[in-house]
Scaffold this motif. Structure first.
Motif, PDB file in Angstrom:
ATOM      1  N   ASN A  52       0.775  -1.236   0.000  1.00 41.53           N
ATOM      2  CA  ASN A  52       0.000   0.000   0.000  1.00 41.53           C
ATOM      3  C   ASN A  52       0.811   1.294   0.000  1.00 41.53           C
ATOM      4  N   VAL A  53       1.999   1.273   0.581  1.00 43.10           N
ATOM      5  CA  VAL A  53       2.758   2.522   0.675  1.00 43.10           C
ATOM      6  C   VAL A  53       3.376   2.853  -0.670  1.00 43.10           C
ATOM      7  N   GLY A  54       3.298   4.129  -1.055  1.00 48.92           N
ATOM      8  CA  GLY A  54       3.806   4.537  -2.359  1.00 48.92           C
ATOM      9  C   GLY A  54       5.309   4.633  -2.410  1.00 48.92           C
ATOM     10  N   ALA A  55       5.945   3.656  -3.044  1.00 47.31           N
ATOM     11  CA  ALA A  55       7.365   3.757  -3.347  1.00 47.31           C
ATOM     12  C   ALA A  55       7.477   4.075  -4.828  1.00 47.31           C
ATOM     13  N   THR A 260       5.328   3.944 -10.159  1.00 51.39           N
ATOM     14  CA  THR A 260       4.910   3.385  -8.881  1.00 51.39           C
ATOM     15  C   THR A 260       5.359   1.937  -8.804  1.00 51.39           C
ATOM     16  N   ILE A 261       6.083   1.601  -7.736  1.00 48.97           N
ATOM     17  CA  ILE A 261       6.626   0.264  -7.565  1.00 48.97           C
ATOM     18  C   ILE A 261       5.659  -0.582  -6.737  1.00 48.97           C
ATOM     19  N   SER A 262       5.319  -1.760  -7.263  1.00 53.34           N
ATOM     20  CA  SER A 262       4.340  -2.611  -6.580  1.00 53.34           C
ATOM     21  C   SER A 262       4.882  -3.178  -5.274  1.00 53.34           C
ATOM     22  N   GLU A 263       6.180  -3.475  -5.228  1.00 50.85           N
ATOM     23  CA  GLU A 263       6.818  -3.964  -3.999  1.00 50.85           C
ATOM     24  C   GLU A 263       7.965  -3.022  -3.646  1.00 50.85           C
ATOM     25  N   THR A 287      14.898   7.636  -6.399  1.00 51.23           N
ATOM     26  CA  THR A 287      13.997   6.805  -5.605  1.00 51.23           C
ATOM     27  C   THR A 287      13.295   7.625  -4.541  1.00 51.23           C
ATOM     28  N   ASN A 288      12.087   7.227  -4.250  1.00 50.61           N
ATOM     29  CA  ASN A 288      11.341   7.833  -3.145  1.00 50.61           C
ATOM     30  C   ASN A 288      10.527   6.742  -2.474  1.00 50.61           C
TER      31      ASN A 288
END
Length: 484
Positions: A52-55, A260-263, A287-288
């Protein structure tokens, strides 16, 4: 009489001792269960964070390289001009096809001047800003994106569509726009009206169709242009519209693209693979995953503390129960001596003590099952609050200087993020842009798994306690006991 029956009769006969052991065992099991619950809940929270967290990874111009080239090519007497490279959407599409990339988001911003209407003018005690202050930078900012519903400024509640609709993927290659409600009110513009803007140089006009009106709660904007300091002067449209206004050389480009990275844990591998696709002298991938790292760190600390609780209580419980059982053996020397003199095997006597402790353990498990969730909730909330207070104000994205916590790119214009799904060719609306903040509360739930784990811990504690106390039984000589 078998030793199981003797164990039951002994517990019934010595009610005070039985109650004392039950209370101590219940307290030990209660805190062990609380530790197990918090530990498992922290594991679940970390797994939820991954989902759920946006990486994000932001592809934008390599500012450091651009500045280096500018300084190298300019003499000390000439004005230094920094040339930033626009991001190629073809490169973005390749990166979007990498594993663990859930979606990608486009940002493109252009500056224009109001023509058929007046931009909102803001004044202060020291200066006045208006739409006609600059010919090189317009008084209106066109914020190009793919989908307003996925833009950071809309998902975080700063902007909200109040009339009509927002910009969607179907508005690609159109002049459909959404304008701010204050601008619409000032100029009496309604949904369906057409407004005209001019390029910043004034060489070309563009007719824009208003398909939506949004309300902004922001008091200022970081968009370009003097008059554009007022958020009411920001007009949202497709990223293709912004590129058209900027010129034909900007076709199929963007100021920046955010993936948006899923993992979140895979963000480093995705970045490594992405760097092999792009020209690193022109572009950079920043990266964020600060929100993920912050929540993961907090949950890891909670998990570590819960593990310490489990082991500390288990060790202390074993020692306490072992001491109590040793005292029981000393108190029951005469009883044990009689049993030994009657030919009872020593292992059966030890088995009787273990059976007594197991029966008491069942009572302790029942009490822990009733009160464990309550204790776990309270203790977990305190731990999470403590970690949140420690982490507050220290969020940073490690390893990348160009990352901003808002999720906006640091290198490619100030436009909002646009949502795009993982492509098979073109771009379409998709995931939320930017970095979302995850709730770090842990959900403490009691399940059969936790009770089985608690039972295992309890049996281990009882076994070790009786084992430590059995030395006294093995050394007892029935003749000496009876003579004493």
């Amino acid at each position: 009489m078998n030793f199981v029956k003797r164990a039951w009769l002994s517990l019934v006969a010595k009610k005070g001792r039985t109650v004392l052991l039950a209370v101590i065992t219940s307290a030990i099991m209660l805190f062990v269960l609380a530790g197990l619950l918090i530990n498992n809940a922290a594991d679940s929270a970390i797994k939820n964070v991954k989902a759920n967290v946006g990486a994000t990874l932001t592809l934008s111009a390599n500012r450091e390289e651009a500045f280096s080239k500018s300084q190298a090519s300019s003499s000390s007497t000439t004005k230094k001009t920094v040339k930033m490279s626009s991001v190629k959407l073809s490169d973005a599409a390749k990166i979007a096809k990498l594993n663990h990339v859930a979606s990608y988001n486009v940002s493109a911003t252009a500056s224009v001047n109001a023509s058929s209407f007046d931009a909102i003018t803001t004044t202060s005690s020291s200066n006045q800003q208006g739409g006609s202050d600059s010919s090189s930078s317009g008084d209106i900012s066109i914020s190009g994106l793919t989908n307003t519903a996925s833009s950071t400024s809309f998902t975080d509640g700063t902007n909200k569509i109040t009339k009509g609709r927002g910009i969607t993927a179907s508005d690609k290659n159109t002049n459909n726009v959404a304008i701010e409600s204050e601008l619409a009110k000032q100029e009496n513009i309604s949904v369906g009206d057409t407004i005209t803007v001019k390029s910043a140089s004034g060489s070309k006009s563009y007719k824009l169709k208003v398909v939506g009106i949004y309300k902004s709660s922001s008091s200022s904007s970081t968009q370009m242009g003097p008059g554009a300091s007022d958020p009411g002067n920001t007009i949202y449209g497709s990223y293709t519209l912004a590129n058209t206004i900027k010129g034909t050389k900007y076709a199929n480009t963007a100021d920046s693209v955010t993936f948006t990275i899923s993992e979140p844990s895979k963000i480093s591998s995705v970045k490594t693979a992405g760097n092999k696709i792009i020209n690193n002298s022109k572009y950079t991938l920043a990266t964020n995953d600060a929100s993920y790292q912050t929540v993961k760190s907090a949950m890891s600390s909670v998990k570590s503390f819960s593990n310490k609780i489990v082991w500390l209580v288990s060790i202390a419980g074993t020692i306490i129960l072992a001491l109590i059982v040793i005292l029981m053996v000393r108190e029951r020397r005469h009883e044990i001596g009689i049993l030994l003199s009657m030919g009872e095997q020593r292992w059966k006597i030890i088995g009787q003590l273990f059976t007594e402790m197991v029966i008491i353990l069942v009572v302790g498990l029942a009490v822990a099952g009733i009160g464990g969730k309550f204790v776990g909730d309270k203790l977990g909330s305190q731990l999470v609050s403590s970690q949140a207070a420690t982490s507050a104000g220290t969020i940073s994205a490690p390893g990348d200087k160009n990352v901003q916590m808002s999720g906006k790119p640091s290198g490619g214009g100030g436009g909002s993020m646009a949502g795009g799904s993982k492509p098979s060719g073109g771009m379409s609306g998709g995931a939320t842009a930017g970095t979302s903040t995850s709730d770090t509360d842990i959900d403490v739930n009691l399940s059969v798994v936790e009770m089985v784990e608690l039972g295992g811990f309890g049996l281990a504690i009882m076994f070790l306690s009786v084992l430590l106390a059995s030395g006294g039984i093995l050394r007892l000589q029935p003749k000496k006991v009876l003579i004493d």
